[in-house]
Design an enzyme around this catalytic site. Structure first.
Site, PDB file in Angstrom:
ATOM      1  N   LYS A  12       0.881  -1.178   0.000  1.00 32.71           N
ATOM      2  CA  LYS A  12       0.000   0.000   0.000  1.00 32.71           C
ATOM      3  C   LYS A  12       0.915   1.223   0.000  1.00 32.71           C
ATOM      4  O   LYS A  12       1.438   1.632   1.033  1.00 32.71           O
ATOM      5  CB  LYS A  12      -0.879  -0.026   1.265  1.00 32.71           C
ATOM      6  CG  LYS A  12      -2.204   0.698   1.168  1.00 32.71           C
ATOM      7  CD  LYS A  12      -2.117   2.184   0.991  1.00 32.71           C
ATOM      8  CE  LYS A  12      -1.832   2.948   2.262  1.00 32.71           C
ATOM      9  NZ  LYS A  12      -1.689   4.407   1.968  1.00 32.71           N
ATOM     10  N   CYS A  58      13.415  10.865   7.530  1.00 33.04           N
ATOM     11  CA  CYS A  58      13.273  10.440   8.932  1.00 33.04           C
ATOM     12  C   CYS A  58      14.611  10.518   9.638  1.00 33.04           C
ATOM     13  O   CYS A  58      14.674  10.541  10.853  1.00 33.04           O
ATOM     14  CB  CYS A  58      12.727   9.030   8.993  1.00 33.04           C
ATOM     15  SG  CYS A  58      13.808   7.897   8.158  1.00 33.04           S
TER      16      CYS A  58
HETATM   17  P1  NAD Z   1       1.826   8.913   7.695  1.00 32.08           P
HETATM   18  O1  NAD Z   1       1.841   8.143   8.966  1.00 32.08           O
HETATM   19  O2  NAD Z   1       0.896  10.072   7.587  1.00 32.08           O
HETATM   20  O3  NAD Z   1       1.458   7.933   6.489  1.00 32.08           O
HETATM   21  C1  NAD Z   1       2.120   6.688   6.339  1.00 32.08           C
HETATM   22  C2  NAD Z   1       1.137   5.653   5.826  1.00 32.08           C
HETATM   23  O4  NAD Z   1       0.153   5.379   6.828  1.00 32.08           O
HETATM   24  C3  NAD Z   1       0.401   6.098   4.576  1.00 32.08           C
HETATM   25  O5  NAD Z   1       0.372   5.014   3.677  1.00 32.08           O
HETATM   26  C4  NAD Z   1      -0.975   6.486   5.090  1.00 32.08           C
HETATM   27  O6  NAD Z   1      -1.996   6.217   4.139  1.00 32.08           O
HETATM   28  C5  NAD Z   1      -1.148   5.613   6.314  1.00 32.08           C
HETATM   29  N1  NAD Z   1      -1.899   6.282   7.403  1.00 32.08           N
HETATM   30  C6  NAD Z   1      -1.772   7.574   7.799  1.00 32.08           C
HETATM   31  N2  NAD Z   1      -2.578   7.814   8.867  1.00 32.08           N
HETATM   32  C7  NAD Z   1      -3.219   6.666   9.145  1.00 32.08           C
HETATM   33  C8  NAD Z   1      -4.166   6.279  10.140  1.00 32.08           C
HETATM   34  N3  NAD Z   1      -4.620   7.134  11.049  1.00 32.08           N
HETATM   35  N4  NAD Z   1      -4.602   5.000  10.142  1.00 32.08           N
HETATM   36  C9  NAD Z   1      -4.143   4.118   9.229  1.00 32.08           C
HETATM   37  N5  NAD Z   1      -3.254   4.436   8.262  1.00 32.08           N
HETATM   38  C10 NAD Z   1      -2.786   5.688   8.216  1.00 32.08           C
HETATM   39  O7  NAD Z   1       3.334   9.345   7.400  1.00 32.08           O
HETATM   40  P2  NAD Z   1       3.868  10.273   6.229  1.00 32.08           P
HETATM   41  O8  NAD Z   1       3.467  11.684   6.519  1.00 32.08           O
HETATM   42  O9  NAD Z   1       3.543   9.702   4.913  1.00 32.08           O
HETATM   43  O10 NAD Z   1       5.449  10.126   6.453  1.00 32.08           O
HETATM   44  C11 NAD Z   1       6.195  10.951   7.301  1.00 32.08           C
HETATM   45  C12 NAD Z   1       6.486  10.259   8.610  1.00 32.08           C
HETATM   46  O11 NAD Z   1       7.180   9.040   8.369  1.00 32.08           O
HETATM   47  C13 NAD Z   1       7.402  11.065   9.515  1.00 32.08           C
HETATM   48  O12 NAD Z   1       6.934  10.942  10.834  1.00 32.08           O
HETATM   49  C14 NAD Z   1       8.751  10.379   9.367  1.00 32.08           C
HETATM   50  O13 NAD Z   1       9.624  10.519  10.460  1.00 32.08           O
HETATM   51  C15 NAD Z   1       8.317   8.954   9.204  1.00 32.08           C
HETATM   52  N6  NAD Z   1       9.336   8.148   8.568  1.00 32.08           N
HETATM   53  C16 NAD Z   1      10.025   7.283   9.338  1.00 32.08           C
HETATM   54  C17 NAD Z   1      11.017   6.507   8.784  1.00 32.08           C
HETATM   55  C18 NAD Z   1      11.792   5.553   9.614  1.00 32.08           C
HETATM   56  O14 NAD Z   1      12.426   4.671   9.044  1.00 32.08           O
HETATM   57  N7  NAD Z   1      11.770   5.671  10.929  1.00 32.08           N
HETATM   58  C19 NAD Z   1      11.294   6.604   7.401  1.00 32.08           C
HETATM   59  C20 NAD Z   1      10.545   7.498   6.644  1.00 32.08           C
HETATM   60  C21 NAD Z   1       9.558   8.271   7.231  1.00 32.08           C
END
Ligand code: NAD
Length: 497
Positions: A191, A299
């Protein structure tokens, strides 16, 4: 019924008048979703609608899981050498199409083309690593654990696994997931982020061109509902998630409660400690590159610098260096940082107008000095080109500031002192430590090892831990004797005496 495009048709092109709909990939066919509900994929430099992502229906999701379940029967028995060869071909095809992939990433995500190439390349390295899966997946063998009896363990695939991706690395993060999972013999439902799904589709096309059989990799789109369906589905055995803490902890709890393995990489507040003896030029370059590269949307981006001692001389150099950065559309050759992903981020930080891209979500490099630990800008992840600067009187105090932060993704020290570096390495509570290295993201023979609030689960992404995550151990004890030993029946617990 769903409009079926041929399985060889590419993901949508942009030569249509209305924005193309992004297809699902189910059982080897790119299929338009029946869903009337879509989300616009927006170019953050221009606000142009690049494509529309459907909110995949539950029936379509079930079809994707069922295709993955069916494909698992034969894929798990496909020789590992064949599975490795698919990866060997895939890495070649990713190299062939790297420019196309990078352009798609810049168009949907905004990062500069050079940085988009880095996104592709860091994912490609995981594919390369998966080419050696036979060695990585080896079991163990002890001969003659008792007379004539041997014990050995094998690592078997789990079945259908799923991956849920964030927006910030549209190629690298899908490539952290499916290449390792499928080369171990699993099948996969991916996804992508609804904000930039294009690279996932292109990578899936390449994987199929490389010989990945129909149904081994499937793609569905959507947001919360589809994610919850993944967490609840009893045919899905493991979930890999990368994204924010809100989504990650929800997914960790819900999918674990349904009996699945979960690895959840989440948010960060990565600190650098700068000692007074650090090399000035190299340190300033590192802070600026790690703080503002990819517009701070990594991240492992550096978001906080703790200067030990007086920060004023450092700050003036930092400001000078940050001011020289060019903010522009990622497609422009002189761009150092592109736009941030959405307008919502702009509400929190400062907007910058860029000639020729007046509608873009641009934020200039921003330095906040004199920040205290109780301030909101320090406590929360900003995920933009904002570098927070603090001071500490000693290395001890600086380490304790970092360790009080709830996140534990990355942490770096800049110093000329081996003793300071060693103390930092030992006492710092971050999973990925840099010594004069600003973004210490391990290559795929190690694992991505965030800790504290930056990770939930016990088996990290890629490396040995990644292989362990996507496999379960079976331990076999065998006895082959030419003749029965004639000692009769014993009901006592077998021992090896
Ligand atoms: P996000 O959590 O908004 O979205 C990530 C995924 O989760 C998407 O596919 C989205 O559709 C889904 N999602 C979002 N909210 C949801 C919910 N309430 N219920 C179910 N699914 C949901 O994250 P983003 O804004 O796309 O990415 C940025 C974040 O990712 C930052 O916090 C960053 O630090 C983190 N990140 C972490 C790493 C790591 O390896 N630690 C790597 C990259 C990004």
């Amino acid at each position: 019924t769903a409009t079926e495009s041929s399985s060889s048709s590419p993901p949508p092109s942009s030569d249509q008048t209305s924005p193309p709909r992004v297809p699902n990939l189910i059982g080897g066919s790119f299929l338009d979703s029946k869903s009337p509900s879509t989300i616009d994929v927006i170019n953050p430099a221009t606000q142009e609608v690049v494509s529309q992502v459907p909110l995949t229906t539950l029936d379509e999701f079930k079809a994707a899981v069922s295709a993955a379940k069916n494909a698992f029967r034969s894929w798990r028995n496909t020789p590992i050498t064949t599975r490795q060869r698919v990866m060997l071909k895939l890495q070649e095809l990713i190299r062939r199409d790297k420019d196309k992939l990078a352009l798609n990433i810049t168009t949907e995500q905004g990062k500069t083309l050079k940085d988009a190439h880095g996104d592709v390349f860091r994912g490609l390295e995981v594919v390369e690593h998966a080419c050696g899966m036979a060695t990585l997946q080896m079991g163990e063998y002890v001969s003659n654990v008792a007379h004539g009896i041997d014990t050995y363990s094998i690592r078997e695939p789990l079945g259908v696994c799923a991956g849920i991706c964030p927006f910030n690395f549209p190629a690298m993060i899908p490539l952290w997931m499916f290449p390792v999972a499928v080369t171990c013999g699993n099948t996969f439902v991916l996804k992508p982020s609804e904000k930039d799904p294009g690279a996932s589709l292109m990578l899936a096309e390449l994987a199929m061109e490389a010989g990945l059989p129909d149904g081994v990799l499937n793609i569905v789109h959507g947001t919360n509902d589809i994610v919850n369906a993944i967490c609840d589905d009893e045919d899905i055995k493991a979930v890999s998630f990368v994204g924010s803490n809100t989504a990650g902890m929800h997914i960790y709890a819900r999918a674990s409660a349904a009996g699945k393995r979960v690895q959840s990489n989440m948010g960060a507040k990565n600190h650098a400690i700068v000692m007074p003896d650090a090399n000035i030029d190299a340190t300033i370059n590192a802070l600026v590159a790690a703080g503002f590269g990819a517009a701070g949307q990594r991240c492992m981006a550096l978001s906080t610098v703790v200067f030990v001692g007086d920060s004023k001389p450092w700050l003036s150099r930092l400001v000078q260096s940050a001011k020289a950065l060019k903010v522009n559309s990622g497609t422009e050759p002189d761009a150092d940082l592109g736009p941030v992903i959405s307008k919502q981020v702009l509400l929190l930080i400062f907007f910058k107008s860029v000639p020729g891209y007046e509608n873009g979500n641009f934020v200039g490099p921003t330095i906040l000095a004199g920040v205290r630990q109780d301030m909101e800008c320090y406590k929360e992840e900003i995920f933009g080109p904002v570098l927070i600067c603090m001071e500490a009187d000693s290395l001890e105090e600086a380490i304790s500031i970092v360790n009080r932060n709830k996140y534990g993704n990355g942490g770096s020290i800049f110093t000329a002192s081996g003793a300071a570096a060693r103390k930092f390495q030992t006492e710092i509570e971050c999973g990925q430590v840099g010594i004069n290295v600003p973004i210490p993201v391990p290559l795929p023979f190690f694992s991505f090892t965030g800790n504290k609030a930056s990770f939930a689960g016990d088996l990290n992404f890629y490396g040995k831990a990644g292989v362990n995550f996507y496999t379960q151990i079976k331990t076999i004890t065998q006895q082959w004797k030419d003749l029965p030993d004639g000692s009769g029946v014993s009901l006592a617990m077998p021992t090896s005496q």
